[in-house]
Design a protein around this motif. Structure first.
Motif, PDB file in Angstrom:
ATOM      1  N   PRO A  75       0.814  -1.218   0.000  1.00  0.00           N
ATOM      2  CA  PRO A  75       0.000   0.000   0.000  1.00  0.00           C
ATOM      3  C   PRO A  75       0.849   1.269   0.000  1.00  0.00           C
ATOM      4  N   TYR A  76       2.108   1.164  -0.455  1.00  0.00           N
ATOM      5  CA  TYR A  76       3.022   2.298  -0.545  1.00  0.00           C
ATOM      6  C   TYR A  76       4.157   1.862  -1.458  1.00  0.00           C
ATOM      7  N   SER A  77       4.983   2.789  -1.883  1.00  0.00           N
ATOM      8  CA  SER A  77       6.177   2.445  -2.658  1.00  0.00           C
ATOM      9  C   SER A  77       7.406   2.664  -1.793  1.00  0.00           C
ATOM     10  N   SER A  78       8.481   1.935  -2.085  1.00  0.00           N
ATOM     11  CA  SER A  78       9.695   2.079  -1.285  1.00  0.00           C
ATOM     12  C   SER A  78      10.917   2.028  -2.178  1.00  0.00           C
ATOM     13  N   ASP A  79      11.971   2.637  -1.686  1.00  0.00           N
ATOM     14  CA  ASP A  79      13.254   2.638  -2.395  1.00  0.00           C
ATOM     15  C   ASP A  79      14.343   2.416  -1.362  1.00  0.00           C
ATOM     16  N   HIS A 134      19.597   4.510   3.201  1.00  0.00           N
ATOM     17  CA  HIS A 134      18.257   4.580   3.784  1.00  0.00           C
ATOM     18  C   HIS A 134      17.272   3.690   3.032  1.00  0.00           C
ATOM     19  N   ILE A 135      16.064   3.616   3.585  1.00  0.00           N
ATOM     20  CA  ILE A 135      14.890   3.148   2.854  1.00  0.00           C
ATOM     21  C   ILE A 135      13.862   4.267   2.930  1.00  0.00           C
ATOM     22  N   PRO A 171      -1.169  12.720   5.132  1.00  0.00           N
ATOM     23  CA  PRO A 171      -0.139  13.040   6.134  1.00  0.00           C
ATOM     24  C   PRO A 171      -0.592  12.818   7.572  1.00  0.00           C
ATOM     25  N   TRP A 172      -1.877  12.535   7.779  1.00  0.00           N
ATOM     26  CA  TRP A 172      -2.398  12.272   9.116  1.00  0.00           C
ATOM     27  C   TRP A 172      -2.254  10.796   9.490  1.00  0.00           C
ATOM     28  N   THR A 173      -1.999   9.939   8.501  1.00  0.00           N
ATOM     29  CA  THR A 173      -1.921   8.493   8.738  1.00  0.00           C
ATOM     30  C   THR A 173      -0.563   8.103   9.297  1.00  0.00           C
ATOM     31  N   GLU A 174      -0.560   7.496  10.472  1.00  0.00           N
ATOM     32  CA  GLU A 174       0.696   7.030  11.066  1.00  0.00           C
ATOM     33  C   GLU A 174       1.181   5.781  10.350  1.00  0.00           C
ATOM     34  N   PRO A 175       2.471   5.684  10.032  1.00  0.00           N
ATOM     35  CA  PRO A 175       2.991   4.484   9.376  1.00  0.00           C
ATOM     36  C   PRO A 175       2.842   3.252  10.269  1.00  0.00           C
ATOM     37  N   ASP A 176       2.520   2.139   9.642  1.00  0.00           N
ATOM     38  CA  ASP A 176       2.436   0.872  10.366  1.00  0.00           C
ATOM     39  C   ASP A 176       3.853   0.428  10.736  1.00  0.00           C
ATOM     40  N   ASP A 177       4.050   0.035  11.968  1.00  0.00           N
ATOM     41  CA  ASP A 177       5.388  -0.365  12.409  1.00  0.00           C
ATOM     42  C   ASP A 177       5.918  -1.537  11.599  1.00  0.00           C
ATOM     43  N   ALA A 178       5.036  -2.387  11.073  1.00  0.00           N
ATOM     44  CA  ALA A 178       5.467  -3.547  10.290  1.00  0.00           C
ATOM     45  C   ALA A 178       6.118  -3.134   8.971  1.00  0.00           C
ATOM     46  N   MET A 179       5.945  -1.887   8.573  1.00  0.00           N
ATOM     47  CA  MET A 179       6.507  -1.401   7.314  1.00  0.00           C
ATOM     48  C   MET A 179       8.028  -1.320   7.356  1.00  0.00           C
ATOM     49  N   PHE A 180       8.577  -0.987   8.509  1.00  0.00           N
ATOM     50  CA  PHE A 180      10.005  -0.681   8.606  1.00  0.00           C
ATOM     51  C   PHE A 180      10.865  -1.938   8.506  1.00  0.00           C
ATOM     52  N   TYR A 198      11.146   7.726   6.269  1.00  0.00           N
ATOM     53  CA  TYR A 198      12.503   7.258   6.001  1.00  0.00           C
ATOM     54  C   TYR A 198      13.088   6.492   7.185  1.00  0.00           C
ATOM     55  N   GLU A 199      14.011   5.595   6.848  1.00  0.00           N
ATOM     56  CA  GLU A 199      14.866   4.944   7.842  1.00  0.00           C
ATOM     57  C   GLU A 199      16.313   5.211   7.444  1.00  0.00           C
ATOM     58  N   THR A 200      17.062   5.871   8.305  1.00  0.00           N
ATOM     59  CA  THR A 200      18.460   6.194   8.013  1.00  0.00           C
ATOM     60  C   THR A 200      19.292   5.972   9.271  1.00  0.00           C
ATOM     61  N   PRO A 201      19.451   4.731   9.710  1.00  0.00           N
ATOM     62  CA  PRO A 201      20.099   4.492  11.012  1.00  0.00           C
ATOM     63  C   PRO A 201      21.569   4.883  11.058  1.00  0.00           C
TER      64      PRO A 201
END
Length: 400
Positions: A174-178, A183-184, A194-203, A273-276
């Motif tokens: 339900p989204y696109s990723s790169d 990062h992802i 922009p009001w929708t919180e990302p699902d933790d399972a996405m990361f 984004y994820e940029t650890p």
């Protein structure tokens, strides 16, 4: 348009697989499918086989991971690059490298055209094409999404089935990723609100801060000339060091970001984004600069960061102005040598110690104890001089 051979930036997904076949049929010429390995998880053998089965003359897979870290990530982090105060430019830094290798392959294989799968609404089309133009302006550029009529997923699937291209049977995300080493990114679909919180399972790269260890992790990063060279006392090559930072950051829930950014093409876009590793690296680098950079040098350098980051975000990596700024940024890094100790804990990255042989911090000057290097009476004149304009202004107000 008379085309003899095309090099396509190819991922093996539905879009670029359809583009591969469409290019072959539309231009009646050989198409080389080129894949850039910049750290994303991928079954490269499967990608190769699918590309050949879809009609590619050949499939070229280039391992660009080391170059990505050494020649793109590290230079940007020497400059503390950050876009609109939050985004660490993961996609923006990858695109010029992908394009550079694509142009190299085109020259080596005698191709006269390059193509990409970026849409006409996003930033990537600009980044790819400005890089092509800056590196080889003679190349013809084909952007299928701006010229074909396959403008929906339904049409793409129909085209794929018609030409025997395998269509993924897994449920569409339900989204696109790169994804790359830095990062992802996640955008589109359910994230467009922009009001929708990302699902933790996405990361994928990070655990949630809540699920991170209850004990902090400490690490030390050593820098030389603004570049990280060692982790916890162990000298490491750039790729190995950055990969390790990603793992440490991910395990401690560090590097998640949710923002609405301004695209170069004119619209606002919500991205997650994820940029650890990048988050850790930037925090450590900036902290070391607090003791190794002169105050006025830092002010000037910091004033240039927004412009430098904007150039990268907008696709001007191969521009004279970016190169000019890079030279300036790098000139400030000659004294950025030393070690920073950091504390990682449940999504936070906190510098807790720093040391350098070139430190400008002198405890004997800063101490609140008795010292012989600073005459406190000198502050009287300093304050009077700096307050002179305020005094004149106050007197003028009283007279009026």
């Amino acid at each position: 348009m008379d085309i003899k051979k095309i090099v396509l930036a190819y991922s093996g997904g539905l879009d670029t697989s359809v583009i591969l076949k469409w290019l072959e049929l539309q231009y009646q010429c050989p198409v080389i499918a080129y894949c850039a390995d910049i750290g994303q998880e991928e079954n490269w053998q499967a990608v190769r086989e699918k590309g050949l089965a879809t009609g590619a003359e050949q499939v070229i897979i280039s391992d660009l991971r080391e170059e990505f870290v050494r020649e793109y990530i590290f230079p940007a982090f020497r400059a503390n690059a950050i876009y609109e105060g939050s985004y660490l430019l993961g996609t923006s830094l990858a695109r010029p490298l992908i394009a550079k290798e694509q142009v190299r392959i085109a020259a080596a294989e005698g191709a006269d055209a390059v193509s990409h799968g970026a849409t006409g609404k996003g930033n990537d089309q600009v980044r790819f094409e400005l890089a092509y133009i800056g590196l080889d302006p003679k190349l013809k550029i084909i952007a299928p999404w701006r010229i074909w009529d396959l403008n929906s997923r339904t049409k793409l699937v129909e085209f794929a089935k018609e030409h025997g291209i395998p269509v993924p049977v897994t449920k569409e995300k339900p989204y696109s990723s790169d994804e790359n080493l830095l990062h992802i990114s996640y955008e589109g679909g359910i994230l467009e609100n922009p009001w929708t919180e990302p699902d933790d399972a996405m990361f994928k790269m990070t655990v949630s801060p809540e699920a991170a260890p209850d004990r902090p992790t400490y690490l030390e990063i050593e820098f030389a000339g603004g570049n990280p060279v060692a982790l916890d006392g162990q000298q490491l090559e750039p790729l190995a060091l950055f990969t390790r930072l990603n793992k440490l950051g991910g395990a401690n829930g560090i590097g998640r970001l949710d923002l609405v950014e301004n695209r170069f093409v004119g619209m606002k876009s919500r991205g997650v984004y994820e940029t650890p590793g990048g988050t850790i690296l930037r925090a450590a680098h900036r902290d070391l600069e607090t003791i190794t950079l002169d105050r006025e040098v830092m002010k000037i350098r910091d004033s240039l960061i927004p412009r430098y980051a904007e150039l990268i975000y907008n696709g001007f990596w191969f521009s004279p102005e970016r190169e000019l700024l890079q030279t300036t940024m790098d000139a400030t890094q000659r004294t950025v040598n030393g070690t920073v100790r950091l504390k990682l804990y449940k999504g936070t990255c906190t510098p807790v110690g720093r040391t350098s042989d070139q430190s400008l911090y002198q405890e004997s000057f800063a101490t609140f104890e008795e010292d012989s290097v600073y005459d406190q009476a000198d502050a009287t004149g300093f304050i009077r001089l700096n307050g002179l304009r305020l005094r004149i202004q106050a007197l003028q107000k009283k007279q009026s």
